[in-house]
Design a protein around this motif. Structure first.
Motif, mmCIF file in Angstrom:
data_model
loop_
_atom_site.group_PDB
_atom_site.id
_atom_site.type_symbol
_atom_site.label_atom_id
_atom_site.label_comp_id
_atom_site.label_asym_id
_atom_site.label_seq_id
_atom_site.Cartn_x
_atom_site.Cartn_y
_atom_site.Cartn_z
ATOM 1 N N GLY A 297 57.409 44.626 82.892
ATOM 2 C CA GLY A 297 55.682 44.492 82.836
ATOM 3 C C GLY A 297 55.888 45.322 82.501
ATOM 4 N N THR A 298 56.512 46.108 81.372
ATOM 5 C CA THR A 298 56.144 47.605 80.776
ATOM 6 C C THR A 298 55.690 46.755 79.524
ATOM 7 N N ARG A 299 54.978 47.562 78.723
ATOM 8 C CA ARG A 299 54.105 46.853 77.385
ATOM 9 C C ARG A 299 54.466 47.524 76.392
ATOM 10 N N GLN A 300 55.223 47.278 74.819
ATOM 11 C CA GLN A 300 55.849 48.352 74.079
ATOM 12 C C GLN A 300 55.026 47.492 72.860
ATOM 13 N N ILE A 301 54.119 48.701 72.466
ATOM 14 C CA ILE A 301 53.878 48.518 71.280
ATOM 15 C C ILE A 301 54.508 47.941 70.017
ATOM 16 N N VAL A 302 54.331 47.343 69.708
ATOM 17 C CA VAL A 302 55.298 46.818 67.997
ATOM 18 C C VAL A 302 54.630 47.920 66.802
ATOM 19 N N ASP A 303 53.437 47.220 66.745
ATOM 20 C CA ASP A 303 53.015 47.811 65.794
ATOM 21 C C ASP A 303 51.108 48.098 66.182
ATOM 22 N N PHE A 304 50.245 49.353 65.629
ATOM 23 C CA PHE A 304 49.125 49.182 65.303
ATOM 24 C C PHE A 304 48.623 48.625 64.057
ATOM 25 N N GLN A 305 47.551 47.770 63.683
ATOM 26 C CA GLN A 305 46.346 47.423 62.475
ATOM 27 C C GLN A 305 45.634 47.899 62.167
ATOM 28 N N ILE A 306 45.621 48.638 60.786
ATOM 29 C CA ILE A 306 44.464 49.233 60.462
ATOM 30 C C ILE A 306 43.436 48.132 59.413
ATOM 31 N N PRO A 307 42.505 48.382 58.589
ATOM 32 C CA PRO A 307 41.445 47.863 57.779
ATOM 33 C C PRO A 307 42.793 47.616 56.585
ATOM 34 N N GLY A 308 42.901 46.297 56.095
ATOM 35 C CA GLY A 308 43.472 45.505 55.200
ATOM 36 C C GLY A 308 44.643 45.267 55.708
ATOM 37 N N ASP A 309 44.944 45.363 56.800
ATOM 38 C CA ASP A 309 46.148 44.592 57.766
ATOM 39 C C ASP A 309 45.727 43.242 57.659
ATOM 40 N N PHE A 310 46.882 42.299 58.071
ATOM 41 C CA PHE A 310 46.678 41.182 57.934
ATOM 42 C C PHE A 310 47.119 41.320 60.076
ATOM 43 N N LEU A 311 46.090 40.346 61.041
ATOM 44 C CA LEU A 311 46.694 40.174 61.815
ATOM 45 C C LEU A 311 47.231 38.579 62.297
ATOM 46 N N GLY A 312 48.417 38.445 63.155
ATOM 47 C CA GLY A 312 48.494 37.516 63.512
ATOM 48 C C GLY A 312 48.693 36.508 61.857
ATOM 49 N N LEU A 313 49.697 37.394 61.052
ATOM 50 C CA LEU A 313 49.708 36.375 59.697
ATOM 51 C C LEU A 313 51.451 35.628 60.162
ATOM 52 N N ARG A 314 52.158 35.757 61.174
ATOM 53 C CA ARG A 314 52.805 35.167 61.508
ATOM 54 C C ARG A 314 52.901 34.230 62.214
ATOM 55 N N SER A 315 51.843 34.165 63.287
ATOM 56 C CA SER A 315 51.679 33.810 64.482
ATOM 57 C C SER A 315 51.185 32.460 63.738
ATOM 58 N N MET B 135 57.752 48.295 58.641
ATOM 59 C CA MET B 135 57.329 49.626 58.799
ATOM 60 C C MET B 135 58.253 48.941 60.649
ATOM 61 N N VAL B 136 57.619 48.243 61.039
ATOM 62 C CA VAL B 136 58.235 47.653 62.228
ATOM 63 C C VAL B 136 60.020 47.682 62.607
ATOM 64 N N VAL B 137 60.165 48.060 61.756
ATOM 65 C CA VAL B 137 62.076 48.104 61.745
ATOM 66 C C VAL B 137 61.817 49.472 61.281
ATOM 67 N N GLU B 138 61.523 50.204 60.945
ATOM 68 C CA GLU B 138 61.531 52.130 60.676
ATOM 69 C C GLU B 138 60.950 52.208 62.373
ATOM 70 N N HIS B 139 59.913 51.864 62.736
ATOM 71 C CA HIS B 139 59.362 52.233 64.315
ATOM 72 C C HIS B 139 60.499 52.128 64.998
ATOM 73 N N LEU B 140 60.934 50.738 65.737
ATOM 74 C CA LEU B 140 61.398 50.473 66.175
ATOM 75 C C LEU B 140 62.877 51.177 66.352
ATOM 76 N N VAL B 141 63.712 51.417 64.930
ATOM 77 C CA VAL B 141 64.852 52.004 65.489
ATOM 78 C C VAL B 141 65.012 53.166 65.461
ATOM 79 N N GLY B 142 63.129 53.746 64.828
ATOM 80 C CA GLY B 142 63.614 55.460 65.469
ATOM 81 C C GLY B 142 63.044 55.893 66.984
ATOM 82 N N ILE B 143 62.357 54.701 67.499
ATOM 83 C CA ILE B 143 62.874 54.753 69.165
ATOM 84 C C ILE B 143 64.402 55.314 69.656
ATOM 85 N N GLY B 144 65.131 53.971 68.921
ATOM 86 C CA GLY B 144 66.516 54.674 69.466
ATOM 87 C C GLY B 144 66.982 55.528 69.124
#
Lengths: 244, 244
Positions: A70-88, A138-147
């Motif tokens: 039930g906890t929420r993990q924010i994976v990333d923030f998107q700012i202007p110029g970013d794709f949302l859901g390109l993966r999706s 960025m996601v790798v840098e960010h999630l590795v950083g958490i650990g």
């Protein structure tokens, strides 16, 4: 107004490829289906199929996963110029949810739009693959950083990374930037409690490194903060066009 | 022998796009610069610039980051059909290192090769963007898992994900697969100690779920393991071509 001036994506991709007039035209056409979304209401749900991707033109969004507990993990923030859901759009099922943090404007992009654009200019395909690769770094840098990083270094790294990303699209500098995130966003992104976020921000402020208050991040000692974070922006790859 | 039979990448991309003869030819030409690398010696170092990307055709590789505290975080494993350093060739500076786990064969791919290939077939660009997106989804799933799943679920999820990836390139099934990883690889990937890895594997074996021994993963109760891991393979997107 030139095309560049109104498209943060074009500013961003220009860091990777020197775009021709024809390529600017193709990018401009990718922006033709303009949509608006209101703050706080998910635009894409985790597990949802067959949705479009979006190019964010104004506002901020967060992408997150809800865990089994039930906890929420924010994976990333998107700012202007970013794709949302390109993966999706490519993977058919979204592996996370997207929630606008403020009211936003975005251009809807279908798989067929991407194919048309790539057919017209393969350099654009490479540039978008670059942007996707940068997001992954960025996601790798960010999630590795958490650990691995302690809370002060994690927060410092996060604020510096956001600053670099915003600078690339003309929305920030080494002095600071406007930032609509709340302590709850920071907590869910950094794996900290809101109380802990508060304490870390106070420490960084009292050390005269950075202040985050009233929707504004102000760097007092940029170099000092870089030291605390051990921030090396090489993974953001903003040193100028690779493809001339 | 057909092209498909000797290229795991072609098998993998075929899950996303129904490849034409012309596209198969372009992919085949991407494999023309064949290289071999020996086990245990880094092929790309974190921080290294200007290296090529590779398409792995046989063997296993791990990508990892060394943290400021000296510990190693394995970010991902690459199996046949995967790109190595696609990010690195685009981002110019590698954000992590690559180490072959066994002796490997890989095809070297330069940025110019990618541009040429994309110019000849934009659908291939989309397929490679799909593969990169899938890699990113795995990294997110994996790194979020370190923070949130308990050790049993983490190991179960890891072994199931690897099995699905290997099945896509014809190297595994719901019965099991050959796997050259050591307990140290598992430990550095899952954020556990080697002793803890040992204990978790024994528990999973004694529960008649899965055995990992002598280089072979054997699923005894695939459905039971899926339950332990709460494994939902949707993010791997292996349901058949999206682009006909």
């Amino acid at each position: 107004m030139t095309v560049e001036a109104h498209s943060p994506l074009i500013r961003k991709l220009s860091a990777f490829v020197a775009l021709s007039e024809a390529e600017l035209g193709v990018l401009d056409r990718l922006h033709r289906r303009r949509r608006t979304f209101v703050a706080g209401r998910d635009m894409v749900h985790q597990g949802q199929s067959d949705q479009a991707a979006y190019i964010l033109s104004s506002g901020w969004v967060c992408s997150y996963k809800i865990q089994a507990d039930g906890t929420r993990q924010i994976v990333d923030f998107q700012i202007p110029g970013d794709f949302l859901g390109l993966r999706s759009v490519l993977l058919r099922t979204s592996d996370h949810s997207f929630e606008p943090i403020v009211n936003i404007e975005a251009a809807e992009v279908l798989t067929s739009d991407l194919l048309d654009a790539f057919a017209q200019t393969p350099r654009l395909a490479t540039a978008i693959l670059w942007a996707a690769s940068r997001d992954e770094a960025m996601v790798v840098e960010h999630l590795v950083g958490i650990g691995r990083r302690d809370a002060d270094a994690r927060m410092a790294h996060f604020l510096l990374e956001l600053g670099s990303r915003l600078a690339l699209v003309g929305m920030g500098s080494k002095k600071g930037y406007d930032c609509p995130l709340t302590q709850y966003h920071l907590a869910d992104a950094l794996g900290l409690s809101a109380v802990h976020v508060n304490r870390v921000l106070r420490q960084l402020r009292e050390s005269d490194l950075v202040t985050f208050r009233d929707g504004r991040v102000t760097f007092h000692d940029y170099g000092g903060l870089v030291d605390v974070a051990e921030f090396d922006p090489a993974y953001l790859d903003q040193t100028g066009p690779l493809l001339k």
